[in-house]
Design a protein around this motif. Structure first.
Motif, PDB file in Angstrom:
ATOM      1  N   GLY A   1       0.791  -1.217   0.157  1.00  0.00           N
ATOM      2  CA  GLY A   1      -0.183   0.043   0.006  1.00  0.00           C
ATOM      3  C   GLY A   1       1.081   1.164  -0.610  1.00  0.00           C
ATOM      4  O   GLY A   1       0.471   2.370   0.143  1.00  0.00           O
ATOM      5  N   ASN A   2       1.694   0.811  -0.390  1.00  0.00           N
ATOM      6  CA  ASN A   2       3.255   2.096  -0.118  1.00  0.00           C
ATOM      7  C   ASN A   2       3.740   2.387  -1.718  1.00  0.00           C
ATOM      8  O   ASN A   2       3.368   1.826  -2.197  1.00  0.00           O
ATOM      9  CB  ASN A   2       4.451   2.006   1.220  1.00  0.00           C
ATOM     10  CG  ASN A   2       3.643   1.720   2.366  1.00  0.00           C
ATOM     11  OD1 ASN A   2       3.881   4.057   2.547  1.00  0.00           O
ATOM     12  ND2 ASN A   2       3.998   1.886   3.180  1.00  0.00           N
ATOM     13  N   MET A   3       3.821   3.858  -1.629  1.00  0.00           N
ATOM     14  CA  MET A   3       4.910   3.881  -3.038  1.00  0.00           C
ATOM     15  C   MET A   3       6.280   4.343  -2.744  1.00  0.00           C
ATOM     16  O   MET A   3       6.431   5.169  -1.784  1.00  0.00           O
ATOM     17  CB  MET A   3       3.830   4.950  -4.049  1.00  0.00           C
ATOM     18  CG  MET A   3       4.357   5.877  -5.282  1.00  0.00           C
ATOM     19  SD  MET A   3       4.031   6.964  -6.156  1.00  0.00           S
ATOM     20  CE  MET A   3       2.693   6.587  -6.777  1.00  0.00           C
ATOM     21  N   LEU A   4       7.076   4.416  -3.258  1.00  0.00           N
ATOM     22  CA  LEU A   4       8.085   4.717  -4.018  1.00  0.00           C
ATOM     23  C   LEU A   4       8.656   5.155  -5.035  1.00  0.00           C
ATOM     24  O   LEU A   4       8.088   4.785  -6.109  1.00  0.00           O
ATOM     25  CB  LEU A   4       9.391   3.579  -3.449  1.00  0.00           C
ATOM     26  CG  LEU A   4       9.556   2.695  -2.267  1.00  0.00           C
ATOM     27  CD1 LEU A   4       9.863   1.214  -2.858  1.00  0.00           C
ATOM     28  CD2 LEU A   4       9.982   3.129  -1.499  1.00  0.00           C
ATOM     29  N   ALA A   5       8.973   6.282  -4.762  1.00  0.00           N
ATOM     30  CA  ALA A   5       8.983   7.558  -5.695  1.00  0.00           C
ATOM     31  C   ALA A   5      10.581   8.050  -6.186  1.00  0.00           C
ATOM     32  O   ALA A   5      11.239   8.301  -5.501  1.00  0.00           O
ATOM     33  CB  ALA A   5       7.994   8.313  -6.070  1.00  0.00           C
TER      34      ALA A   5
END
Length: 165
Positions: free
Chosen positions: A100-104
């Motif tokens: 549910g997390n994002m790495l950008a």
């Protein structure tokens, strides 16, 4: 009896007014055109661009994203900044990121090769499927996308690429 009817009519009228004004507000909202990648190395312009791209790709993300914006290679002490950010990224990956997390990942310039190098190095020791359910957003050039994708796919991330032109 007339008083009750009048009160009911006033109540119905009062309830319908906010609904009408809400519809007017919704129609007045104009969707903003997506920002275009800056053509210079202005850090503020790149932060605004990356923030906008991240916000447009938040579907399926339930937490605050982890955004890694690498400074332009012409920045003072670039190598030191790069090394510290690489260490942070490696630490985050080895510790694990919850679904549910994002790495950008992005660079504050049109040169995305060094950012791609950082992602590839950070994921070199990532365990298979350790990041399942995590979205990884790479903002950069098409020629860097395939090697980033190849490096991160075994970890189980949902890879998304946005090209800077």
């Amino acid at each position: 009896m007339n008083t009750i009817v009048r009160l009911l009519l006033v109540a119905v009228f009062a309830v319908s007014l906010p609904a009408c004004s809400k519809k007017e507000d919704e129609t007045k909202q104009v969707q903003q055109a997506p920002l275009v990648a800056p053509t210079n190395e202005d850090p503020a312009a790149w932060r605004a661009y990356v923030s906008e791209v991240v916000n447009r790709n938040m579907d399926g993300v339930t937490n605050q994203p982890f955004v890694y914006l690498l400074p332009a290679e012409s920045a003072e002490d670039f190598q030191g900044l790069y090394d510290r950010q690489l260490e942070k990224v490696k630490s985050d990956i080895s510790r694990g990121i919850l679904p549910g997390n994002m790495l950008a990942y992005a660079a504050a310039s049109l040169s995305s090769a060094k950012c791609a190098d950082m992602v590839v190095a950070a994921f070199a020791d990532a365990k298979p499927d350790k990041l399942k359910g995590v979205k990884l957003l790479f903002i950069g050039k098409a020629e860097d996308s395939e090697r980033v994708k190849a490096a991160v796919t075994p970890s189980g991330v949902n890879y998304v690429f946005v090209e800077t032109k």
